[in-house]
Design an enzyme around this catalytic site. Structure first.
Site, PDB file in Angstrom:
ATOM      1  N   LYS A 137       0.856  -1.184   0.000  1.00  0.00           N
ATOM      2  CA  LYS A 137       0.000   0.000   0.000  1.00  0.00           C
ATOM      3  C   LYS A 137       0.889   1.231   0.000  1.00  0.00           C
ATOM      4  CE  LYS A 137      -3.582   2.392   2.576  1.00  0.00           C
ATOM      5  NZ  LYS A 137      -4.570   2.318   3.659  1.00  0.00           N
ATOM      6  N   ARG A 143     -10.672   9.943   1.994  1.00  0.00           N
ATOM      7  CA  ARG A 143     -10.510  10.607   3.297  1.00  0.00           C
ATOM      8  C   ARG A 143     -11.608  11.652   3.499  1.00  0.00           C
ATOM      9  NH1 ARG A 143      -3.892  11.000   2.904  1.00  0.00           N
ATOM     10  NH2 ARG A 143      -3.547   8.760   3.040  1.00  0.00           N
ATOM     11  N   LYS A 185       1.374   9.927   5.897  1.00  0.00           N
ATOM     12  CA  LYS A 185       1.432   8.519   6.291  1.00  0.00           C
ATOM     13  C   LYS A 185       2.687   7.828   5.765  1.00  0.00           C
ATOM     14  CE  LYS A 185      -3.594   7.909   6.809  1.00  0.00           C
ATOM     15  NZ  LYS A 185      -4.744   6.981   6.624  1.00  0.00           N
ATOM     16  N   GLU A 229       7.400  -6.923   0.930  1.00  0.00           N
ATOM     17  CA  GLU A 229       6.183  -6.807   1.753  1.00  0.00           C
ATOM     18  C   GLU A 229       5.224  -7.960   1.455  1.00  0.00           C
ATOM     19  OE1 GLU A 229       5.012  -5.108   4.143  1.00  0.00           O
ATOM     20  OE2 GLU A 229       5.863  -3.099   4.225  1.00  0.00           O
ATOM     21  N   LYS A 289      -2.127  -1.466  -3.891  1.00  0.00           N
ATOM     22  CA  LYS A 289      -3.014  -0.315  -3.829  1.00  0.00           C
ATOM     23  C   LYS A 289      -2.215   0.972  -3.882  1.00  0.00           C
ATOM     24  CE  LYS A 289      -5.955   1.965  -0.526  1.00  0.00           C
ATOM     25  NZ  LYS A 289      -6.453   2.035   0.805  1.00  0.00           N
ATOM     26  N   SER A 301     -10.307   5.566  -4.603  1.00  0.00           N
ATOM     27  CA  SER A 301     -11.243   6.687  -4.732  1.00  0.00           C
ATOM     28  C   SER A 301     -10.787   7.752  -5.731  1.00  0.00           C
ATOM     29  CB  SER A 301     -11.463   7.320  -3.363  1.00  0.00           C
ATOM     30  OG  SER A 301     -10.242   7.776  -2.808  1.00  0.00           O
ATOM     31  N   TYR A 303     -15.186   1.066  -6.758  1.00  0.00           N
ATOM     32  CA  TYR A 303     -16.460   1.761  -6.560  1.00  0.00           C
ATOM     33  C   TYR A 303     -17.342   1.619  -7.797  1.00  0.00           C
ATOM     34  CZ  TYR A 303     -13.671   3.443  -2.757  1.00  0.00           C
ATOM     35  OH  TYR A 303     -12.866   3.470  -1.646  1.00  0.00           O
TER      36      TYR A 303
END
Ligand code: PBG
Length: 328
Positions: A194, A204, A215, A231, A246, A272, A311
Site C-alpha cells: 500500500k 478521506r 502517512k 512486503e 493499492k 477513490s 467503486y
C-alpha cells in the site's frame, strides 16, 4: 504487400475479436467498498465521490441484495465513525457500526463474502491508522488494537478481515489472534503493498479521516517496487490468504511483477481518486464514463490482478450482465 502475419485478420469482426480476447472481466471478481453510517434509511451522498453514498445498515442490506443479484459476491466495509478519540476505542466495539452491519448482511444475504477494513484511521482524532505515541505512529501497540478490531469483526461473522494499516507484523499477529479464538476459517486480505498515495484523497473526504501530517512512515514510497515484493513475501509468510496492491492504476507494473513472482491470489484496489478522476472527467464531457471504467478495469485484470476492489463494481457488473452473450 507480401505479409505472412497480418494482425488485422484477427480483428475483423466482434466474434473473432471475442475468441482471441485474452482477458475477461467477471462481476464475481469485483468487490464493492461500502461506507457504513448510523441511522435508518440513510443514503448520504459523498461529495468527494459523486455517485457513492454513506449507507445505514438497512440500506446496505438492499445494496447487497442488488449486488448479489448482479453477480457481485463480495463487499468490503468501512466505518464512518463520528465518535473518534486518541485510542480508537470505537474500532473494536462489538456493537459498532461495522460489526452491526456485518451481522445484518450475514442474516439476510448469508452467502455474500463480507470483508472488513482493519485500520484505526476512521476512529482516531488524528486520522492515523495506528496509535500516536510521543509524536510517532507506534507499531506494536497499534497491532494489539488491530487484533482486537479484527476479532470483533470475526465475531460478528466477517468472512475476511482486510488490514489496511501497514503496521509491521500485523498479519501474523491477526492470524494468531483469529486462530486462538476459534476463527481459523476467517481469511485475511492483506493490504501488502500500500503506497503513500494522493489518490486516497476523496476517500478521506468520505470518512472525514484526513491525517494530521502524512502517512509516509508506514505506507510505501511510490518509487519502490522491490520493497513491494518484500512486503508481499512477508505477508504471505505471516499467513495472508490474498495480497493486495493499492492503488491500482499508477501501479500496474507492481501488480504485474507480483503476478509473475507469486502464485497466491492478488487483489488490486481501484481507489477513490481513480474513481473520482473518471467520474469528474465524464461529468465535464471529456471522456465516456462507461468506456473509461471498463478499459481501466480490464487493464488492472490484464496486469495480473485476480480481484478488484472498485467503486464501479455495481455499474461494471450491470454492463457485463447486459453484454453477456452478445458481441461487442
Ligand atoms: C485507510 C484506508 C485508506 C483507503 C482504504 N483504507 C486511506 C488511507 O490510507 O489514508 C483508501 C481507499 C480509497 O482511496 O479508495 N486505512
Amino acid at each position: 504487400m507480401d505479409l505472412v502475419y497480418r494482425p488485422r485478420r484477427l480483428r475483423r469482426s466482434a466474434p473473432i475479436r471475442g475468441i482471441v480476447r485474452e482477458t475477461e472481466l467477471s462481476p464475481r471478481q469485483l468487490i464493492y467498498p461500502i461506507f457504513v453510517t448510523e441511522g435508518k434509511s440513510v443514503r448520504e451522498p459523498i461529495e468527494s465521490m459523486p455517485g457513492q453514498f454513506r449507507l445505514s445498515t438497512d440500506e446496505i442490506i438492499r445494496e447487497c441484495e442488488d449486488l448479489y443479484s448482479l453477480g457481485v459476491g463480495a463487499v468490503n466495509l468501512f466505518g464512518f465513525s463520528k465518535v473518534k478519540d486518541e485510542i480508537a476505542t470505537n474500532a473494536y466495539d462489538a456493537k459498532g457500526l461495522v460489526q452491526s452491519a456485518v451481522r445484518a448482511i450475514k442474516s439476510t444475504v448469508p452467502e455474500m463474502c463480507v470483508q472488513t477494513d482493519v485500520a484505526l484511521d476512521p476512529y482516531t482524532t488524528h486520522g492515523h491508522d495506528g496509535l500516536v505515541i510521543g509524536g510517532e505512529i507506534a507499531n506494536d501497540v497499534s497491532v494489539e488494537v488491530l487484533c482486537k478490531m479484527a476479532l470483533s469483526h470475526a465475531e460478528a461473522g466477517a468472512d475476511w478481515v482486510a488490514p489496511s494499516d501497514m503496521m509491521d507484523g500485523r498479519i501474523g499477529a491477526i492470524r494468531k489472534a483469529l486462530d486462538v479464538h476459534g476463527f481459523s476459517h476467517v481469511g485475511i486480505l492483506a493490504y501488502s503493498a500500500k503506497y503513500a498515495s494522493c489518490f486516497y484523497g476523496p476517500f478521506r473526504g468520505a470518512l472525514q479521516s484526513a491525517p494530521s501530517g502524512h502517512k509516509k512512515t508506514y505506507q510505501m514510497d511510490p518509487a519502490n517496487v522491490r520493497e513491494a515484493m518484500r512486503e508481499i513475501a512477508l505477508d504471505l509468510e505471516e499467513g495472508a490468504d490474498v495480497v493486495m496492491i493499492k492503488p491500482a492504476l499508477a501501479y500496474l507494473d507492481v501488480i504485474n511483477r507480483v503476478r509473475e513472482a507469486f502464485d497466491s491470489p492478488i487483489a488490486a484496489y481501484n481507489v477513490s481518486g481513480e474513481y473520482a478522476m473518471i467520474v469528474s472527467a465524464a461529468e465535464k464531457g471529456l471522456i465516456d464514463r462507461d468506456l473509461a471504467m471498463m478499459e481501466m478495469l480490464i487493464s488492472i485484470k490484464r496486469a495480473g490482478a485476480d480481484m478488484i476492489l472498485t467503486y464501479f463494481a455495481k455499474d461494471a457488473a450491470a454492463i457485463l450482465r447486459a453484454d453477456f452473450g452478445s458481441f461487442k
